[in-house]
Design a protein around this motif. Sequence first.
Motif, PDB file in Angstrom:
ATOM      1  N   ALA A  49       0.048  11.878  -1.792  1.00 41.66           N
ATOM      2  CA  ALA A  49      -0.047  11.453  -0.397  1.00 41.66           C
ATOM      3  C   ALA A  49       1.337  11.287   0.228  1.00 41.66           C
ATOM      4  CB  ALA A  49      -0.819  10.147  -0.290  1.00 41.66           C
ATOM      5  N   SER A  50       2.373  11.317  -0.623  1.00 40.95           N
ATOM      6  CA  SER A  50       3.748  11.189  -0.150  1.00 40.95           C
ATOM      7  C   SER A  50       4.375  12.579  -0.056  1.00 40.95           C
ATOM      8  CB  SER A  50       4.549  10.308  -1.114  1.00 40.95           C
ATOM      9  OG  SER A  50       5.933  10.416  -0.868  1.00 40.95           O
ATOM     10  N   THR A  97       2.790   9.568  -5.294  1.00 44.68           N
ATOM     11  CA  THR A  97       1.539  10.326  -5.351  1.00 44.68           C
ATOM     12  C   THR A  97       1.619  11.521  -4.417  1.00 44.68           C
ATOM     13  OG1 THR A  97       0.425   9.168  -3.532  1.00 44.68           O
ATOM     14  CG2 THR A  97       0.327   8.135  -5.714  1.00 44.68           C
ATOM     15  N   LEU A 109       1.817   4.436  -3.008  1.00 45.65           N
ATOM     16  CA  LEU A 109       1.588   5.861  -2.759  1.00 45.65           C
ATOM     17  C   LEU A 109       2.857   6.700  -2.786  1.00 45.65           C
ATOM     18  CD1 LEU A 109      -1.021   5.705   0.150  1.00 45.65           C
ATOM     19  CD2 LEU A 109      -1.443   6.147  -2.253  1.00 45.65           C
ATOM     20  N   TYR A 144       0.834  -1.201   0.000  1.00 51.32           N
ATOM     21  CA  TYR A 144       0.000   0.000   0.000  1.00 51.32           C
ATOM     22  C   TYR A 144       0.874   1.258   0.000  1.00 51.32           C
ATOM     23  CZ  TYR A 144      -3.159   3.554   1.960  1.00 51.32           C
ATOM     24  OH  TYR A 144      -3.879   4.702   2.201  1.00 51.32           O
ATOM     25  N   CYS A 145       1.886   1.273   0.867  1.00 48.58           N
ATOM     26  CA  CYS A 145       2.780   2.430   0.945  1.00 48.58           C
ATOM     27  C   CYS A 145       3.563   2.604  -0.355  1.00 48.58           C
ATOM     28  CB  CYS A 145       3.741   2.273   2.121  1.00 48.58           C
ATOM     29  SG  CYS A 145       2.955   2.366   3.734  1.00 48.58           S
TER      30      CYS A 145
END
Length: 418
Positions: free
Chosen positions: A350-351, A348, A345, A341-342
Amino acid sequence: LIYRGQALPLHNIAHDIGALHNYILAAIFKLFGPNIYLPRLYVAITAALTVVLLYYLGRQLYDHRTGLLSAGLLLTNGMHMLVTHMAWSNCTTPFFFTMALIATITAEQRKSGRWLVAAGLFWALALQTHSSVIIYVLVTIIYVMHPAFRRRTNIHSCWYKRAAVALIAGYANMIYYNIMSLGGSFRWLKHKSYALESELNPQSYLENCGNLLIELLRTLSSTYAAHDSLWQYLWHPAFLGVTILLIIGIHLNRKQPTNLPLWLLMGGILIIPLVNKRYVFYVATRYIMPLVICSILLLSKAAIQLLMTLQSRGLYKKARTPLVTTTLLVMLFQLFPFYKYCDNLVDTNASNRMALNIMSLASECSSPSQVVVIIDDQLPLENEPLPYLLTLKQQPFQILPLAADNNLSSQAEYLNDY
C-alpha cells in the motif's frame, strides 16, 4: 502533454472524470516549471483551504463556535490528511464540493440569484473532479427547485435558467465528449466493475448501506481497527460518541430552514449503495469525503448545542476549561491512530516504498550502460506505478508475463530473444 501544447483532452485519463484537474496542473507547470512534487502541493493546498472553507460554512449555517469545531475536526481527520498525499483529481473534490455548498447556501440566505448562478458553476467544477458528484448535484437541484426553497428565497425564475446555463457551461467539455463518443463515460465504467454493484437486490442494497455507514463512522471517529459487525464497532468510545452526536445533529437540522447538508448526507447514504459495492477502508474512503464534510457539520452542531444546554443551566462556566480541554484532546486524538496506521503500512504494497526502491535499483543498473527494465505483469504494487515512473525517467522498459510461466529456462530464452 497539455503543458507542452501536445494534447487538449476533454476528459481525465479516466473517461468519466473531467479534465479540469489536468489543465490546472498544466497551468501550474506553466507558472513554475514541470515538477513531480507540484501536483501533490496543489492538492495539499486545496485540502488546507477546505478546512478554512468549512469554518466559514459552519459559521454561516450556525455560529462561529460550530465553525471552529468543524474546521478543527476536519483539520485533524486522518482521511483528510491521507487525501493530501495523493495528486488525483478526486482528492480535490472536497474543496470544490465545499465551495459549491457555500455558494448554494449563500444564495438561499441572501436570496441572491447571482449566488445561485455561481453555485451552478461551482457544482460543475466539483463534478469535473469526479463523476460521483452527480449524486450531490441531483440532490441540490431537487433542493433548490423545491417549493419551500423558492418561497423562502423568492428568486426570479430567470436566475434558475442562468444557473442551469452555468452548470452546463462548466461541464461542457464532458457533455460534448459524451455526445461525440455516444456515451464514452458510461462505457468507461466497465473499467470500474470492481466497485460497481452489478447484482442489485434488497439484500445487497441493505448490505451496501451498512458498509457505507460503518465506513463513514469509522472515518469520523478515527476507528482504524476492523471488525465483523456494527455491534463490535459500538464498543469503541469514539465510534459510539460520533454515532450519538451525528444522530442528534440530524435531528436538530430537521428543524433548520437551511438544511442542504442534511439533504446531501441522506441523499448520498440512500443513493450511493445503489451503484457502489466497494467500501474498503481507508484509501477508497476518499469517494465519500463529501459525506464526511456534511457529517462533521451536523455532529459539530450537536456538540455545540449540548454545550449551550449546559450554559443555559449555569454549568458551562464551571466546566468550561475541562470541556474546552477535552474537545482539543479529542481532536488531537485522531492523529495518533492515523500515524500508527500509516506506520504499519510503510513496508507493505500500500506504500510507494517498493516502487521507489525498484526505481533506485533501475537507475543503478542503467549506469554507465543503458539497459531495459523488465517488469513482471503480476508484480503486487498498488495502481501499477512503475510504467509511469519509468516513462517520466525516460528509462526503457518492457512488461512481460513472467509470473505466468514457471519454466525458468523458457523465460530466459524469451528474454534472450527479446
